[in-house]
Design a protein around this motif. Structure first.
Motif, PDB file in Angstrom:
ATOM      1  N   GLY A  43       0.789  -1.224   0.000  1.00  0.00           N
ATOM      2  CA  GLY A  43       0.000   0.000   0.000  1.00  0.00           C
ATOM      3  C   GLY A  43       0.818   1.269   0.000  1.00  0.00           C
ATOM      4  N   SER A  44       2.144   1.165   0.040  1.00  0.00           N
ATOM      5  CA  SER A  44       2.992   2.356  -0.056  1.00  0.00           C
ATOM      6  C   SER A  44       2.905   2.944  -1.461  1.00  0.00           C
ATOM      7  CB  SER A  44       4.448   2.014   0.254  1.00  0.00           C
ATOM      8  OG  SER A  44       4.586   1.551   1.580  1.00  0.00           O
ATOM      9  N   VAL A  45       2.936   4.259  -1.539  1.00  0.00           N
ATOM     10  CA  VAL A  45       2.858   4.959  -2.812  1.00  0.00           C
ATOM     11  C   VAL A  45       4.214   5.587  -3.109  1.00  0.00           C
ATOM     12  CG1 VAL A  45       1.672   6.747  -4.145  1.00  0.00           C
ATOM     13  CG2 VAL A  45       0.435   5.459  -2.390  1.00  0.00           C
ATOM     14  N   PHE A  46       4.735   5.330  -4.311  1.00  0.00           N
ATOM     15  CA  PHE A  46       5.997   5.913  -4.740  1.00  0.00           C
ATOM     16  C   PHE A  46       5.697   6.949  -5.814  1.00  0.00           C
ATOM     17  CE2 PHE A  46       7.106   1.893  -2.875  1.00  0.00           C
ATOM     18  CZ  PHE A  46       8.295   2.152  -2.197  1.00  0.00           C
ATOM     19  N   VAL A  47       6.238   8.143  -5.626  1.00  0.00           N
ATOM     20  CA  VAL A  47       5.981   9.260  -6.533  1.00  0.00           C
ATOM     21  C   VAL A  47       7.284   9.687  -7.190  1.00  0.00           C
ATOM     22  CG1 VAL A  47       5.079  11.607  -6.760  1.00  0.00           C
ATOM     23  CG2 VAL A  47       4.103  10.058  -5.044  1.00  0.00           C
ATOM     24  N   SER A  48       7.304   9.671  -8.517  1.00  0.00           N
ATOM     25  CA  SER A  48       8.416  10.190  -9.300  1.00  0.00           C
ATOM     26  C   SER A  48       8.050  11.616  -9.694  1.00  0.00           C
ATOM     27  CB  SER A  48       8.657   9.316 -10.530  1.00  0.00           C
ATOM     28  OG  SER A  48       9.734   9.779 -11.290  1.00  0.00           O
ATOM     29  N   SER A  49       8.825  12.597  -9.210  1.00  0.00           N
ATOM     30  CA  SER A  49       8.344  13.979  -9.163  1.00  0.00           C
ATOM     31  C   SER A  49       8.663  14.835 -10.377  1.00  0.00           C
ATOM     32  CB  SER A  49       8.921  14.661  -7.919  1.00  0.00           C
ATOM     33  OG  SER A  49      10.342  14.659  -7.960  1.00  0.00           O
ATOM     34  N   GLY A  50       9.392  14.314 -11.374  1.00  0.00           N
ATOM     35  CA  GLY A  50       9.650  15.095 -12.565  1.00  0.00           C
ATOM     36  C   GLY A  50      10.910  15.938 -12.487  1.00  0.00           C
ATOM     37  N   PHE A  51      11.175  16.701 -13.569  1.00  0.00           N
ATOM     38  CA  PHE A  51      12.478  17.346 -13.722  1.00  0.00           C
ATOM     39  C   PHE A  51      12.678  18.527 -12.791  1.00  0.00           C
ATOM     40  CE2 PHE A  51       9.868  20.011 -16.379  1.00  0.00           C
ATOM     41  CZ  PHE A  51      10.446  21.261 -16.325  1.00  0.00           C
ATOM     42  N   GLN A  52      11.632  19.156 -12.294  1.00  0.00           N
ATOM     43  CA  GLN A  52      11.811  20.341 -11.460  1.00  0.00           C
ATOM     44  C   GLN A  52      12.168  19.994 -10.016  1.00  0.00           C
ATOM     45  OE1 GLN A  52       8.022  22.161 -12.521  1.00  0.00           O
ATOM     46  NE2 GLN A  52       9.119  23.812 -13.532  1.00  0.00           N
ATOM     47  N   ILE A  53      11.663  18.864  -9.531  1.00  0.00           N
ATOM     48  CA  ILE A  53      11.917  18.473  -8.144  1.00  0.00           C
ATOM     49  C   ILE A  53      12.959  17.363  -8.067  1.00  0.00           C
ATOM     50  CG2 ILE A  53      10.821  17.550  -6.059  1.00  0.00           C
ATOM     51  CD1 ILE A  53       8.277  18.997  -6.950  1.00  0.00           C
ATOM     52  N   ARG A  54      12.932  16.435  -9.011  1.00  0.00           N
ATOM     53  CA  ARG A  54      14.007  15.447  -9.205  1.00  0.00           C
ATOM     54  C   ARG A  54      14.174  14.501  -8.014  1.00  0.00           C
ATOM     55  NH1 ARG A  54      19.233  18.450 -10.156  1.00  0.00           N
ATOM     56  NH2 ARG A  54      19.949  16.359 -10.725  1.00  0.00           N
ATOM     57  N   GLN A  55      13.087  14.139  -7.399  1.00  0.00           N
ATOM     58  CA  GLN A  55      13.139  13.226  -6.265  1.00  0.00           C
ATOM     59  C   GLN A  55      12.119  12.116  -6.432  1.00  0.00           C
ATOM     60  OE1 GLN A  55      12.654  15.439  -2.624  1.00  0.00           O
ATOM     61  NE2 GLN A  55      14.464  16.699  -2.960  1.00  0.00           N
ATOM     62  N   VAL A  56      12.339  11.035  -5.686  1.00  0.00           N
ATOM     63  CA  VAL A  56      11.351   9.971  -5.573  1.00  0.00           C
ATOM     64  C   VAL A  56      10.911   9.916  -4.111  1.00  0.00           C
ATOM     65  CG1 VAL A  56      10.941   7.478  -5.670  1.00  0.00           C
ATOM     66  CG2 VAL A  56      12.203   8.602  -7.507  1.00  0.00           C
ATOM     67  N   PHE A  57       9.611  10.021  -3.888  1.00  0.00           N
ATOM     68  CA  PHE A  57       9.054   9.997  -2.544  1.00  0.00           C
ATOM     69  C   PHE A  57       8.355   8.660  -2.286  1.00  0.00           C
ATOM     70  CE2 PHE A  57       8.839  14.451  -3.960  1.00  0.00           C
ATOM     71  CZ  PHE A  57       9.568  15.065  -2.956  1.00  0.00           C
ATOM     72  N   ARG A  58       8.333   8.294  -1.023  1.00  0.00           N
ATOM     73  CA  ARG A  58       7.505   7.176  -0.566  1.00  0.00           C
ATOM     74  C   ARG A  58       6.496   7.712   0.434  1.00  0.00           C
ATOM     75  NH1 ARG A  58       7.104   3.981   3.961  1.00  0.00           N
ATOM     76  NH2 ARG A  58       6.228   1.882   3.631  1.00  0.00           N
ATOM     77  N   VAL A  59       5.231   7.371   0.209  1.00  0.00           N
ATOM     78  CA  VAL A  59       4.159   7.750   1.121  1.00  0.00           C
ATOM     79  C   VAL A  59       3.595   6.470   1.718  1.00  0.00           C
ATOM     80  CG1 VAL A  59       1.973   8.963   1.386  1.00  0.00           C
ATOM     81  CG2 VAL A  59       3.636   9.763  -0.303  1.00  0.00           C
ATOM     82  N   SER A  60       3.679   6.343   3.024  1.00  0.00           N
ATOM     83  CA  SER A  60       3.194   5.139   3.689  1.00  0.00           C
ATOM     84  C   SER A  60       1.670   5.091   3.632  1.00  0.00           C
ATOM     85  CB  SER A  60       3.657   5.114   5.145  1.00  0.00           C
ATOM     86  OG  SER A  60       2.923   6.064   5.918  1.00  0.00           O
ATOM     87  N   PRO A  61       1.064   3.936   3.886  1.00  0.00           N
ATOM     88  CA  PRO A  61      -0.407   3.867   3.891  1.00  0.00           C
ATOM     89  C   PRO A  61      -1.047   4.821   4.893  1.00  0.00           C
ATOM     90  CG  PRO A  61       0.536   1.668   3.798  1.00  0.00           C
ATOM     91  CD  PRO A  61       1.679   2.607   4.032  1.00  0.00           C
ATOM     92  N   GLU A  62      -0.284   5.218   5.922  1.00  0.00           N
ATOM     93  CA  GLU A  62      -0.811   6.152   6.924  1.00  0.00           C
ATOM     94  C   GLU A  62      -0.575   7.607   6.531  1.00  0.00           C
ATOM     95  OE1 GLU A  62       1.464   3.690   7.753  1.00  0.00           O
ATOM     96  OE2 GLU A  62      -0.189   2.274   8.122  1.00  0.00           O
ATOM     97  N   GLY A  63       0.185   7.857   5.448  1.00  0.00           N
ATOM     98  CA  GLY A  63       0.397   9.221   4.986  1.00  0.00           C
ATOM     99  C   GLY A  63       1.736   9.821   5.329  1.00  0.00           C
ATOM    100  N   ALA A  64       2.655   9.056   5.930  1.00  0.00           N
ATOM    101  CA  ALA A  64       3.989   9.581   6.232  1.00  0.00           C
ATOM    102  C   ALA A  64       4.807   9.676   4.948  1.00  0.00           C
ATOM    103  CB  ALA A  64       4.691   8.688   7.250  1.00  0.00           C
TER     104      ALA A  64
END
Length: 354
Positions: A286-307
């Motif tokens: 249920g974790s969500v991984f976000v690839s943020s594009g060229f302006q931010i250039r990071q990959v985030f992980r969002v836990s099922p609880e929203g962290a």
């Protein structure tokens, strides 16, 4: 757009120095920072401008590229993860030509049907969705969208239905190839600005191409914005959660969760920034991984609880993203013409045999 061709190699016109860079890139360490809980490695090099990645039902890595020449709607690779790492600069790939001469719209979104293995590809800044079968048959699946962005604007939900994230505005509707959707007539006299979320079963017996403009939308409707949330006019990515919820990302970094009872809730806020052409993938937990594009250039992980946590920084225009059952995260680095695999540093031990 029914005739597909196979293209092999870079061609004579590619600069020799670029070829040398591609050949050596597999052995180079990725110039990115990763969280200590992860490690990163280049697994595919020499893929021209990769914009989407996905994993099909057989576990193969599917890469959608815009190619070196810009003379096709897309170039598609299918790779066995067991053969990685690979330099594909001279590997064969499937080329999808433009639909017609004046309408040269490239593909910008990709989703894999979990039942059939078909690839569904949407026109970036267009209004059509195409389907490509595993045997290489390309067909026009749907028309009548308003403005289909790039990034994660196509996905499949838990029930095997295709979810499409569209954007409507009077200006776009005036240029549309079909009249505005009747479902929008009651919203501000048809002058609706905002996201349009559609759901369709691709296996339903219905004439093709499907008329998206005649399908009652999931959004807009009776769903309203939660308190403290920006207006719902900049949704840019959609993903499906294991429990059946739909998750949306907007351009200011808000993650909103639409439950099966049509309640919209704020799940998390990503760090401030301008989010554009972003991609999302959901892991088995249920974790969500976000690839943020060229302006931010990071990959985030969002836990099922929203962290929210940062998995990787300083990527070269991170675009398409996919997550395997084992938790491996594949990210397309568009600016560096490669795909990076980010995997957990410590995996749980396998269960002991009984």
């Amino acid at each position: 757009m029914s005739r597909l061709t196979w293209r092999a190699g870079l061609g004579v016109g590619v600069v020799a120095a670029l070829c040398g860079l591609l050949v050596s890139s597999l052995s180079a360490e990725p110039a990115i920072e990763v969280d200590p809980a992860y490690r990163a490695e280049v697994v595919v090099a020499g893929v021209p401008r990769p914009i989407q990645v996905a994993l099909d039902a057989s576990g193969r890595l599917v890469i959608l590229s815009h190619g070196w020449r810009g003379d096709a709607a897309a170039e598609i690779y299918r790779l066995d993860p067991g053969a990685l790492p690979l330099d594909v600069s001279r590997a064969p790939r499937m080329m999808v030509p433009f639909a017609s001469e004046p309408r040269q719209v490239a593909f910008g979104s990709l989703a894999v049907d979990p039942r059939s293995g078909d690839l569904f590809m949407g026109e970036e800044n267009g209004n059509r969705v195409y389907r490509l079968s595993p045997r290489g048959r390309l067909s026009l699946f749907g028309i009548g969208l308003n403005h289909l962005l790039g990034g994660s604007t196509l996905t499949f939900d838990r029930g095997g239905r295709l979810v499409v994230l569209d954007y409507a505005s009077p200006e776009v509707q005036q240029r549309s190839e079909t009249p505005p959707s009747p479902s929008l007539d009651g919203l501000a006299d048809g002058a609706y600005h905002g996201p349009v979320v559609l759901r369709v079963d691709p296996h339903e017996e219905s004439p093709l191409p499907r008329r998206f403009d005649l399908i009652p939308p999931v959004l807009p409707g009776s769903v309203g914005a939660p308190r403290g949330v920006e207006p719902l006019y900049r949704f840019i990515s959609v993903a499906a959660m294991p429990a059946g919820d739909l998750l949306f990302l907007d351009s200011v970094g808000q993650l909103l969760r639409l439950t099966p009872d049509h309640t919209l809730r704020l799940l998390a806020r990503l760090p401030s920034g301008h989010y554009h052409r972003t991609h999302m993938a959901v892991g088995s937990d249920g974790s969500v991984f976000v690839s943020s594009g060229f302006q931010i250039r990071q990959v985030f992980r969002v836990s099922p609880e929203g962290a929210v946590s940062v998995v990787a920084r300083h990527l070269g225009d991170p675009e398409g993203i996919a997550v395997s059952e084992a938790g491996d995260v594949f990210v397309a680095e568009n600016a560096l013409h490669r795909v990076v695999r980010i995997r957990p540093s410590l995996r749980p031990p396998p269960p002991s045999p009984r």
